[in-house]
Design a protein around this motif. Structure first.
Motif, PDB file in Angstrom:
ATOM      1  N   GLY B  53       0.801  -1.217   0.000  1.00 38.74           N
ATOM      2  CA  GLY B  53       0.000   0.000   0.000  1.00 38.74           C
ATOM      3  C   GLY B  53       0.835   1.269   0.000  1.00 38.74           C
ATOM      4  N   ILE B  54       2.109   1.149  -0.351  1.00 34.86           N
ATOM      5  CA  ILE B  54       2.974   2.331  -0.416  1.00 34.86           C
ATOM      6  C   ILE B  54       2.766   3.024  -1.759  1.00 34.86           C
ATOM      7  CG2 ILE B  54       5.394   3.104  -0.488  1.00 34.86           C
ATOM      8  CD1 ILE B  54       6.054   0.686   1.331  1.00 34.86           C
ATOM      9  N   VAL B  55       2.570   2.208  -2.790  1.00 33.93           N
ATOM     10  CA  VAL B  55       2.333   2.713  -4.139  1.00 33.93           C
ATOM     11  C   VAL B  55       0.976   2.174  -4.590  1.00 33.93           C
ATOM     12  CG1 VAL B  55       3.048   2.361  -6.545  1.00 33.93           C
ATOM     13  CG2 VAL B  55       4.759   2.925  -4.818  1.00 33.93           C
ATOM     14  N   ALA B  56       0.166   3.052  -5.203  1.00 35.77           N
ATOM     15  CA  ALA B  56      -1.129   2.576  -5.708  1.00 35.77           C
ATOM     16  C   ALA B  56      -0.940   2.052  -7.131  1.00 35.77           C
ATOM     17  CB  ALA B  56      -2.128   3.722  -5.703  1.00 35.77           C
ATOM     18  N   PRO B  57      -1.388   0.841  -7.416  1.00 36.06           N
ATOM     19  CA  PRO B  57      -1.241   0.337  -8.787  1.00 36.06           C
ATOM     20  C   PRO B  57      -2.149   1.102  -9.757  1.00 36.06           C
ATOM     21  CG  PRO B  57      -2.553  -1.176  -7.458  1.00 36.06           C
ATOM     22  CD  PRO B  57      -2.062  -0.111  -6.525  1.00 36.06           C
ATOM     23  N   ASP B  58      -1.742   1.179 -11.036  1.00 40.96           N
ATOM     24  CA  ASP B  58      -2.599   1.823 -12.042  1.00 40.96           C
ATOM     25  C   ASP B  58      -3.784   0.926 -12.366  1.00 40.96           C
ATOM     26  OD1 ASP B  58      -0.682   3.800 -12.140  1.00 40.96           O
ATOM     27  OD2 ASP B  58       0.378   2.878 -13.840  1.00 40.96           O
ATOM     28  N   ASP B  74      -7.256   7.195   2.702  1.00 40.52           N
ATOM     29  CA  ASP B  74      -5.825   7.321   3.015  1.00 40.52           C
ATOM     30  C   ASP B  74      -5.573   7.011   4.485  1.00 40.52           C
ATOM     31  OD1 ASP B  74      -5.226   7.931   0.471  1.00 40.52           O
ATOM     32  OD2 ASP B  74      -4.995  10.099   0.786  1.00 40.52           O
ATOM     33  N   LYS B  75      -6.509   7.486   5.311  1.00 41.96           N
ATOM     34  CA  LYS B  75      -6.359   7.301   6.757  1.00 41.96           C
ATOM     35  C   LYS B  75      -6.417   5.808   7.118  1.00 41.96           C
ATOM     36  CE  LYS B  75      -8.183   9.228  11.030  1.00 41.96           C
ATOM     37  NZ  LYS B  75      -9.293   9.937  11.635  1.00 41.96           N
ATOM     38  N   GLU B  76      -7.363   5.106   6.499  1.00 47.47           N
ATOM     39  CA  GLU B  76      -7.488   3.663   6.774  1.00 47.47           C
ATOM     40  C   GLU B  76      -6.245   2.903   6.302  1.00 47.47           C
ATOM     41  OE1 GLU B  76     -12.292   2.793   6.472  1.00 47.47           O
ATOM     42  OE2 GLU B  76     -11.149   3.041   4.625  1.00 47.47           O
ATOM     43  N   ARG B  77      -5.756   3.321   5.132  1.00 46.82           N
ATOM     44  CA  ARG B  77      -4.555   2.651   4.594  1.00 46.82           C
ATOM     45  C   ARG B  77      -3.343   2.908   5.495  1.00 46.82           C
ATOM     46  NH1 ARG B  77      -6.025   3.556  -0.561  1.00 46.82           N
ATOM     47  NH2 ARG B  77      -5.034   5.590  -0.489  1.00 46.82           N
ATOM     48  N   SER B  78      -3.216   4.134   5.977  1.00 43.56           N
ATOM     49  CA  SER B  78      -2.102   4.463   6.888  1.00 43.56           C
ATOM     50  C   SER B  78      -2.197   3.628   8.156  1.00 43.56           C
ATOM     51  CB  SER B  78      -2.128   5.931   7.290  1.00 43.56           C
ATOM     52  OG  SER B  78      -1.909   6.724   6.179  1.00 43.56           O
ATOM     53  N   ALA B  79      -3.420   3.532   8.681  1.00 41.93           N
ATOM     54  CA  ALA B  79      -3.610   2.759   9.916  1.00 41.93           C
ATOM     55  C   ALA B  79      -3.263   1.292   9.682  1.00 41.93           C
ATOM     56  CB  ALA B  79      -5.051   2.897  10.389  1.00 41.93           C
ATOM     57  N   LEU B  80      -3.643   0.784   8.516  1.00 44.79           N
ATOM     58  CA  LEU B  80      -3.330  -0.604   8.170  1.00 44.79           C
ATOM     59  C   LEU B  80      -1.814  -0.814   8.121  1.00 44.79           C
ATOM     60  CD1 LEU B  80      -4.547  -3.366   7.028  1.00 44.79           C
ATOM     61  CD2 LEU B  80      -3.950  -2.453   4.785  1.00 44.79           C
ATOM     62  N   ARG B  81      -1.128   0.113   7.450  1.00 48.56           N
ATOM     63  CA  ARG B  81       0.334  -0.006   7.347  1.00 48.56           C
ATOM     64  C   ARG B  81       0.978   0.058   8.729  1.00 48.56           C
ATOM     65  NH1 ARG B  81       0.250   3.484   2.650  1.00 48.56           N
ATOM     66  NH2 ARG B  81       0.746   5.215   4.009  1.00 48.56           N
ATOM     67  N   ARG B  82       0.417   0.901   9.599  1.00 47.73           N
ATOM     68  CA  ARG B  82       1.027   1.091  10.912  1.00 47.73           C
ATOM     69  C   ARG B  82       0.792  -0.104  11.835  1.00 47.73           C
ATOM     70  NH1 ARG B  82      -1.339   5.834  11.865  1.00 47.73           N
ATOM     71  NH2 ARG B  82      -2.801   4.887  13.298  1.00 47.73           N
ATOM     72  N   LEU B 110       3.562   6.575  17.039  1.00 47.61           N
ATOM     73  CA  LEU B 110       2.696   7.082  15.967  1.00 47.61           C
ATOM     74  C   LEU B 110       1.285   6.529  16.104  1.00 47.61           C
ATOM     75  CD1 LEU B 110       5.157   6.858  12.919  1.00 47.61           C
ATOM     76  CD2 LEU B 110       4.306   8.938  14.020  1.00 47.61           C
ATOM     77  N   GLY B 111       1.186   5.354  16.729  1.00 47.64           N
ATOM     78  CA  GLY B 111      -0.131   4.752  16.952  1.00 47.64           C
ATOM     79  C   GLY B 111      -0.799   5.306  18.216  1.00 47.64           C
ATOM     80  N   GLY B 112      -0.126   6.225  18.912  1.00 49.69           N
ATOM     81  CA  GLY B 112      -0.758   6.885  20.052  1.00 49.69           C
ATOM     82  C   GLY B 112      -0.349   6.337  21.413  1.00 49.69           C
TER      83      GLY B 112
END
Lengths: 174, 226
Positions: B53-58, B74-82, B110-112
């Protein structure tokens, strides 16, 4: 691998009888291929004939062969020379894999498939060796690492060949 | 067969006119170590970046436990990565201004999580990864092998389900590379994490359960010999 020299090297630490030599050899070097008794005794008689070992008494007790062998000065010189003589680097200029790749290209088959299958088989062997290495002692680690580096060299050749398939195809079909 | 954790299906990605991925697909199961192999420029790192999920595929889809990353905010993806993903790269991943223990605690902060709690947990992980003696050192004060172990501790501190490792031993000699791989694989096995491993070294790939080969942006379908 020269069994004779390995046995001579082991005898440098002190006289031993044949059974004892086999045991120490197997423990140190014979993980995959333990020595056969016959091989130990035939090697010892050759070393005896060549003056590299001598008989040093007979041990009391039963057993088929209790003669003790000791290394001679000539034996020590022989081991010293052997240790500093480099082994022949083994070069495989015409490997079976190269032949397969060329034949696949000549017959318009998918040469990448040949390479893929080989990569997969090589990696399977490397996984087994890695597992064995991780479960084993330092001796296992060193022996497995030697095999792993050789298999890795094959794979590096394989990847380079894969990258050059188009050029090779032009050459063999042109 | 265990459950599919992560899937990339028919992924395409171009940078300018260069197609980095052209129909690449792969699956990662629970508790599985998968190596992505291929020559330089074949698209293996881009495949890893898409899966993470760092790069979005075309084109094509990436899904984690059946949830498509492309449909997340974006927020959900960031949370998933974290929370679910951990990362180990070849180099340059530790923040030079922070001490090693602060670096390892960073994903928790970063997760609080509170600083004190985060650093206690970070210390536990550093002990486990055999770098407990480097707590207060800065990344610039430790060796390459030690730095990479700190990075492994940081990747695992959140208890991720997948660790993405892009050439994790690429900057190390054989001995240190071996140590790092052992620690990474052992701890992943212990915690039940999967690993997606990009490498050009066959000895490193030999730590995986299976391999996916990428060539010209496509994944090769290889019959398994094991």
């Amino acid at each position: 691998m020269s069994i004779g020299h390995a046995l001579l090297g082991l005898l440098e630490t002190g006289p031993r009888h044949g059974y004892d030599l086999k045991r120490v050899y197997d423990e140190r070097f014979g993980h995959d291929r333990p020595l056969a008794y016959g091989q130990v005794y035939s090697t010892l008689s050759r070393l005896l004939r060549n003056g590299l070992v001598e008989e040093r008494g007979v041990e009391a007790g039963g057993g088929p062969e209790r003669k003790r062998y000791a290394i001679t000065d000539a034996g020590v010189t022989d081991v010293s020379e052997w240790l500093v003589t480099p082994e022949n680097p083994q070069i495989y200029l015409q490997s079976a894999l190269y032949t397969k790749v060329v034949l696949a290209l000549m017959s318009d088959r998918d040469a990448e498939e040949v390479l893929d299958a080989q990569r997969s088989a090589h990696l399977a062997s490397m996984r087994e060796l890695t597992a064995r290495k991780r479960a084993g002692d330092l001796t296992d680690q060193l022996i497995c690492d030697h095999a792993l580096f050789h298999l890795e060299a094959d794979l590096r050749w394989l990847e380079l060949t894969a990258a050059r398939l188009a050029d090779l195809a032009k050459q063999v079909t042109g | 067969m265990s459950e599919v954790l992560l899937s990339g299906t028919n992924l395409g990605k171009a940078f300018g006119r260069t197609a980095a991925l052209d129909g690449a697909s792969m699956l990662v199961h629970d508790n599985e170590i998968v190596a992505i192999l291929g020559p330089s420029g074949s698209g293996k790192s881009t495949l890893l970046h898409c899966l993470a999920g760092i790069v979005a595929p075309d084109s094509g889809t990436v899904a984690f436990r059946g949830r498509e990353l492309g449909r997340m905010t974006d927020k959900e993806r960031s949370a998933l990565r974290r929370t679910e993903f951990g990362f180990v790269f070849q180099f340059g991943q530790l923040v030079p201004e922070l001490s090693c223990v602060e670096n390892v605690a960073l994903p928790l902060r970063l997760g609080g999580m509170r600083r004190k709690d985060a650093e206690v947990k970070a210390k536990e992980w550093m002990d486990r990864i055999e770098v407990g003696h480097l707590l207060d050192k800065r990344p610039g004060e430790v060796s390459g092998g030690q730095s990479q172990r700190v990075a492994v501790a940081r990747a695992l501190v959140t208890g991720p389900k997948v660790v993405f490792a892009d050439e994790p031993t690429g900057a190390l000699d054989s001995f240190n590379g071996e140590q790092v791989m052992r620690l990474l694989v052992d701890t992943a096995r212990d915690t039940g994490a999967s690993i997606v491993l990009v490498t050009h070294e066959a000895r490193v790939a030999a730590y995986s359960d299976r391999e996916v080969v990428v060539r010209d942006g496509k994944t090769r379908q290889v019959a398994l010999a094991h």
